[in-house]
Design an enzyme around this catalytic site. Sequence first.
Site, mmCIF file in Angstrom:
data_model
loop_
_atom_site.group_PDB
_atom_site.id
_atom_site.type_symbol
_atom_site.label_atom_id
_atom_site.label_comp_id
_atom_site.label_asym_id
_atom_site.label_seq_id
_atom_site.Cartn_x
_atom_site.Cartn_y
_atom_site.Cartn_z
ATOM 1 C CG ASN A 7 9.104 -9.787 82.321
ATOM 2 O OD1 ASN A 7 8.424 -8.761 82.308
ATOM 3 N ND2 ASN A 7 10.351 -9.831 82.778
ATOM 4 C CD1 TRP A 8 3.919 -9.777 78.138
ATOM 5 C CD2 TRP A 8 2.462 -8.089 77.964
ATOM 6 N NE1 TRP A 8 2.707 -10.308 77.799
ATOM 7 C CE2 TRP A 8 1.789 -9.301 77.676
ATOM 8 C CE3 TRP A 8 1.735 -6.896 77.912
ATOM 9 C CZ2 TRP A 8 0.426 -9.353 77.358
ATOM 10 C CZ3 TRP A 8 0.375 -6.945 77.600
ATOM 11 C CH2 TRP A 8 -0.260 -8.150 77.321
ATOM 12 C CE LYS A 9 12.564 -9.061 79.906
ATOM 13 N NZ LYS A 9 13.953 -9.377 79.560
ATOM 14 C CG HIS A 96 13.885 -9.450 85.549
ATOM 15 N ND1 HIS A 96 14.874 -8.897 84.764
ATOM 16 C CD2 HIS A 96 13.277 -10.387 84.793
ATOM 17 C CE1 HIS A 96 14.848 -9.496 83.574
ATOM 18 N NE2 HIS A 96 13.892 -10.407 83.572
ATOM 19 C CD GLU A 98 15.491 -6.965 81.747
ATOM 20 O OE1 GLU A 98 14.308 -6.678 81.963
ATOM 21 O OE2 GLU A 98 15.835 -7.747 80.823
ATOM 22 C CD GLU A 168 14.486 -14.392 83.665
ATOM 23 O OE1 GLU A 168 13.724 -14.624 82.731
ATOM 24 O OE2 GLU A 168 14.668 -13.255 84.128
ATOM 25 N N GLY A 174 17.634 -11.658 76.463
ATOM 26 C CA GLY A 174 17.519 -10.711 75.362
ATOM 27 C C GLY A 174 18.702 -10.745 74.399
ATOM 28 C CB SER A 211 17.395 -16.241 74.388
ATOM 29 O OG SER A 211 17.987 -14.958 74.502
ATOM 30 N N GLY A 232 10.523 -13.534 77.871
ATOM 31 C CA GLY A 232 10.503 -12.102 77.569
ATOM 32 C C GLY A 232 9.999 -11.879 76.156
ATOM 33 N N GLY A 233 10.924 -11.681 75.222
ATOM 34 C CA GLY A 233 10.592 -11.317 73.841
ATOM 35 C C GLY A 233 9.489 -12.164 73.218
#
Length: 251
Positions: A7-9, A96, A98, A168, A174, A211, A232-233
């Site tokens: 997930n590149w967000k 998600h 977010e 999640e 993050g 993470s 993510g990251g």
Amino acid sequence: MKILVGNWKMNTTPEEGISLLEKISNLLTNEVVGDVRVVVAPPSLHLIPSVEKLWENPEIAVAAQNCHHKDSGAFTGEISPEMLLNSEVDAVILGHSERREYFKETDDLVALKVKAALKHHLIPIVCVGEKLEQRKSGTFLNDTWTQLKIALSDLSPEGLADVVVAYEPVWAIGTGEVASPDQAQEMHAFLRGKLKETFGTGELPILYGGSCKPSNADDIFAQPDVDGGLIGGASLNADDFLLLVEKLRKS
Ligand code: 13P
């Protein structure tokens, strides 16, 4: 089924996105991927060039990070599941944390989106997970199950067969603070048990996200009820993403 989703967000310009995808596509050969289903979820603007880029590599599927629940209409700024299907997108991340936190998406709205995605033959990757206060107060298992139960309400057994779940924990997203392998396993087993009790099947893939990176993935992927990761990251670095695919394949 083993699944790894990146997930590149809201990261990468179109040029950076295609360059990252090119690196990922070159690294993820048929041999590297094995039985892992690999999915990338770039920003909406990059979806069509990403689908086109990946014609060269059928090992990698493309997901959107969100969609509306209606087919079309006066919903400025939104993208419909029908548009995603027509753009040859395969899946969509829904609910998600977010989206829930910053865009006030409710469990009921997530449920509408899940149904709309399935109607248009998109695989919904349904995200659930508790906040830190829910973990501390001890209600995290049932709170997370409630999110999932509502998101999947009224689905037919055929619809349910196409759903991917992602656990999640919000406190791990993050933050660099990953859930321990035991914490992930406890939640995944709990959700699987409840799915079986409620819908008659616990066979849905359940991914862990928060993470997750090459340095901690081995122990998480080794858990019996963890079927993969929503990353993510670490998905923004092609080498890290490759390592995660390899670790999941070997798990
Ligand atoms: P991080 O891996 O950056 O913690 O993000 C997890 C996530 O939210 C994936 O959807």
